[in-house]
Design a protein around this motif. Structure first.
Motif, short mmCIF file in Angstrom:
data_model
loop_
_atom_site.label_atom_id
_atom_site.label_comp_id
_atom_site.label_asym_id
_atom_site.label_seq_id
_atom_site.Cartn_x
_atom_site.Cartn_y
_atom_site.Cartn_z
N MET A 89 43.51 19.13 -58.29
CA MET A 89 43.44 19.77 -57.02
C MET A 89 42.32 18.76 -56.29
SD MET A 89 42.55 23.49 -55.68
CE MET A 89 40.61 23.59 -55.95
N LEU A 97 45.42 15.27 -49.13
CA LEU A 97 44.65 15.91 -47.78
C LEU A 97 43.87 15.29 -47.10
CD1 LEU A 97 45.80 17.92 -50.17
CD2 LEU A 97 44.04 19.36 -49.28
N ILE A 127 39.12 17.67 -46.71
CA ILE A 127 39.75 17.97 -45.50
C ILE A 127 39.38 19.27 -44.84
CG2 ILE A 127 41.84 19.21 -46.39
CD1 ILE A 127 43.35 17.85 -44.04
N THR A 130 39.80 25.17 -42.78
CA THR A 130 39.59 26.57 -42.75
C THR A 130 38.26 26.94 -42.32
OG1 THR A 130 41.32 26.51 -44.68
CG2 THR A 130 39.73 28.45 -44.22
N SER A 136 44.78 31.28 -42.05
CA SER A 136 46.34 31.12 -41.67
C SER A 136 46.48 30.61 -40.29
CB SER A 136 47.08 32.28 -41.89
OG SER A 136 46.99 32.48 -43.18
N PHE A 160 36.14 27.25 -47.89
CA PHE A 160 36.86 26.62 -48.77
C PHE A 160 37.38 25.44 -48.82
CE2 PHE A 160 38.47 31.43 -48.30
CZ PHE A 160 37.75 31.88 -49.25
N ILE A 161 36.42 24.36 -48.83
CA ILE A 161 36.75 23.07 -48.59
C ILE A 161 36.76 22.44 -50.04
CG2 ILE A 161 36.36 20.98 -47.43
CD1 ILE A 161 37.12 23.27 -45.61
N THR A 162 37.73 21.91 -50.45
CA THR A 162 37.98 21.36 -51.88
C THR A 162 37.19 20.04 -51.77
OG1 THR A 162 40.03 22.56 -52.23
CG2 THR A 162 39.37 20.75 -53.56
N VAL A 214 34.68 23.81 -54.76
CA VAL A 214 35.22 24.52 -53.57
C VAL A 214 33.99 24.95 -52.40
CG1 VAL A 214 37.00 25.75 -52.17
CG2 VAL A 214 37.43 24.49 -54.15
N LEU A 363 46.11 30.24 -57.42
CA LEU A 363 45.64 30.12 -56.10
C LEU A 363 46.80 29.60 -55.16
CD1 LEU A 363 43.66 28.66 -54.10
CD2 LEU A 363 43.68 26.62 -55.62
N ILE A 366 48.26 30.98 -52.16
CA ILE A 366 47.28 31.33 -51.15
C ILE A 366 47.02 29.77 -50.48
CG2 ILE A 366 44.94 31.80 -50.51
CD1 ILE A 366 45.19 33.70 -52.98
N GLY A 368 46.84 25.88 -48.75
CA GLY A 368 47.86 25.11 -48.51
C GLY A 368 48.78 25.74 -47.56
N GLY A 369 48.82 26.95 -47.17
CA GLY A 369 49.58 27.95 -46.45
C GLY A 369 50.17 29.17 -47.46
N THR A 370 49.92 30.29 -47.11
CA THR A 370 50.20 31.40 -47.98
C THR A 370 51.45 31.57 -48.17
OG1 THR A 370 50.21 33.02 -46.15
CG2 THR A 370 47.90 32.54 -47.17
N GLU A 372 53.18 34.14 -47.54
CA GLU A 372 53.69 34.81 -46.25
C GLU A 372 54.02 33.84 -45.22
OE1 GLU A 372 51.16 35.69 -48.25
OE2 GLU A 372 51.97 37.49 -48.93
N ILE A 373 53.05 33.03 -44.85
CA ILE A 373 53.16 32.18 -43.80
C ILE A 373 54.36 31.05 -44.19
CG2 ILE A 373 52.12 29.89 -42.83
CD1 ILE A 373 50.99 32.84 -42.03
#
Ligand SMILES: Cc1cc2nc3c(=O)[nH]c(=O)nc-3n(C[C@H](O)[C@H](O)[C@H](O)COP(=O)(O)OP(=O)(O)OC[C@H]3O[C@@H](n4cnc5c(N)ncnc54)[C@H](O)[C@@H]3O)c2cc1C
Length: 389
Positions: A89, A97, A127, A130, A136, A160-162, A214, A363, A366, A368-370, A372-373
């Motif tokens: 990651m 990213l 990157i 968020t 989202s 939440f920035i990796t 993160v 993870l 959730i 990089g785009g959940t 649902e999205i």
């Protein structure tokens, strides 16, 4: 180990490359894979990965890459993730990213200065999309950049920035024209994290991905020279959408890795563990789980390679990347969970890394785009195909 991973879809060169990456991982990462989970990964390890050429398979030779394409990046992603997911990651946050927006929208000078050392593994990228109030709904971004002479002054927070607290450079997105819809009023910037006003609020305490960091970051009057604008003013949203396609494909590659190792452990355990006078694989309750795992891994690998091949041919992959990421990440959660079940009580101990992969895999429906999205995106693309215009 490599044999069952090869099939008609991969070229001979890709198969040979996979074997090479596996050997690297076995030597450099596997011996410390559990130790890495105490985090954070040592910087030298990323440097070693860079020197081995695994930060730049999809980058140009002009920045030290090997120009082999995204189909090779998904091999690296799968292989490193199969050993330690958090490490990959972090690697991917740096090279894909952060790296892809610089590669695709940066000037020759920007690529030389801000991408080449990242591809070499000497510098780390992250990157920043968020924010505390913006997940989202990226178009709702509130970080602002205001022009002052030739410079831009950035203010806002990124959450939440990796790699956030480890990175040398950030590709940050900010609103430059609040008077128009953010799809046209967002821009992308390269930031040197040593710049005054850039600070780390905290590293998040995560359920998994413990070898990565993160972070929650603050930008207070961060002065960014005009030549660190990425692309044109107002082009940020396009850069962001472009980045997400390669990110999602690469994450799908990772997800296959998270699933694969627990699957391999479960196959062996089901053969060696005896109950009721026979190996537990003799019970359909166990062996059918193995069948489902194998099916999901094969299907996921094919979907991911399809998206990568399309990307390498210059095709638009919004739907293919979303399908690959959604399928593989949901599959990885099911596979790691089922593998833990096959191991019974031993699966719940840290004697086996299955619990680590389950925590890591959780993870990815959730980040990089959940899920649902992604379902929203896929159906939107489907309806566009059926009813264009
Ligand atoms: C470990 C980790 C690493 C990360 N790394 C990075 C990074 O490097 N850079 C970066 O910029 N970000 C990063 N992220 C942020 C990540 O991309 C976001 O967490 C993600 O996009 C979701 O945003 P959110 O967490 O704010 O959830 P929200 O957007 O608040 O969503 C909460 C829930 O509501 C649902 N939901 C929201 N809108 C809709 C809708 N329209 N329809 C249906 N359901 C909806 C979501 O699917 C989700 O289930 C990382 C996150 C984590 C946890």
């Amino acid at each position: 180990m490599v044999d069952y991973l090869t099939n008609a879809l991969w070229t001979d060169d890709e198969i040979a490359f996979r074997k090479e990456v596996q050997e690297f991982c076995a030597k450099e990462i596997a011996p410390i894979a559990d130790e890495l989970d105490k985090g954070p990964y040592p910087r030298e390890l990323l440097s070693k990965i860079g020197k081995a050429g695994y930060m730049g398979v999809h980058h140009d030779k002009s920045v030290g890459g090997t120009e082999r394409g995204l189909s090779y990046e998904i091999i690296v992603a799968e292989e490193i993730s199969a050993v330690n997911a958090g490490l990959d990651m972090a690697r991917m946050a740096s090279t894909t990213l952060y790296g892809m927006p610089v590669a695709r929208f940066g000037t020759a000078e920007q690529r030389k200065k801000y991408l080449e050392p990242v591809v070499a593994g000497d510098k780390i990228g992250c990157i920043g999309i968020t924010e505390p109030d913006v997940g989202s709904d990226t178009a709702g971004m509130t970080t602002q950049a205001v022009k002052e002479g030739d410079d831009w002054i950035l203010n806002g927070e990124k959450r939440f920035i990796t790699n956030g607290s480890q990175a040398d450079y950030m590709c940050a997105f900010a609103i430059t024209d609040p008077g128009v819809k953010s799809k046209n009023g967002m821009s992308a910037f390269l930031i040197d994290t040593k710049t005054d006003g850039f600070s780390v609020v905290q590293d998040h305490d995560l359920l998994g991905m413990k070898s990565a960091r993160v972070s929650w970051l603050k930008l207070e009057d961060v002065r960014v020279p005009g030549d660190m604008l990425l692309g044109k003013p107002g082009e940020g949203f396009r850069i962001l959408m472009d980045e997400l396609d390669s990110e999602r494909t690469a994450i799908a590659g990772e997800a296959i890795g998270y699933g694969r190792t627990p699957y391999e452990i479960a196959v062996k355990y089901a053969t060696e563990r005896h109950q009721f006078g026979r190996p537990i694989r003799a019970f359909e309750g166990v062996s059918f789980k193995i069948a489902d795992m194998a099916m999901k891994l094969e299907a996921g690998r094919a979907l991911t390679l399809t998206a990568a091949r399309m990307y390498d041919r210059g095709e638009k992959i919004t739907k293919a990347a979303a399908i690959a990421k959604l399928y593989t990440t949901e599959a990885a959660i099911q596979i790691t969970n089922d593998a833990l079940q096959v191991l019974g009580g031993m699966g719940y101990t840290t004697d086996y890394p299955v619990q680590r992969f389950l925590r890591d895999a959780r993870l990815m429906t959730i980040g990089g785009g959940t899920a649902e999205i992604l379902r929203f995106l896929i159906q939107r693309e489907v309806f566009k195909e059926f009813f264009p215009g």
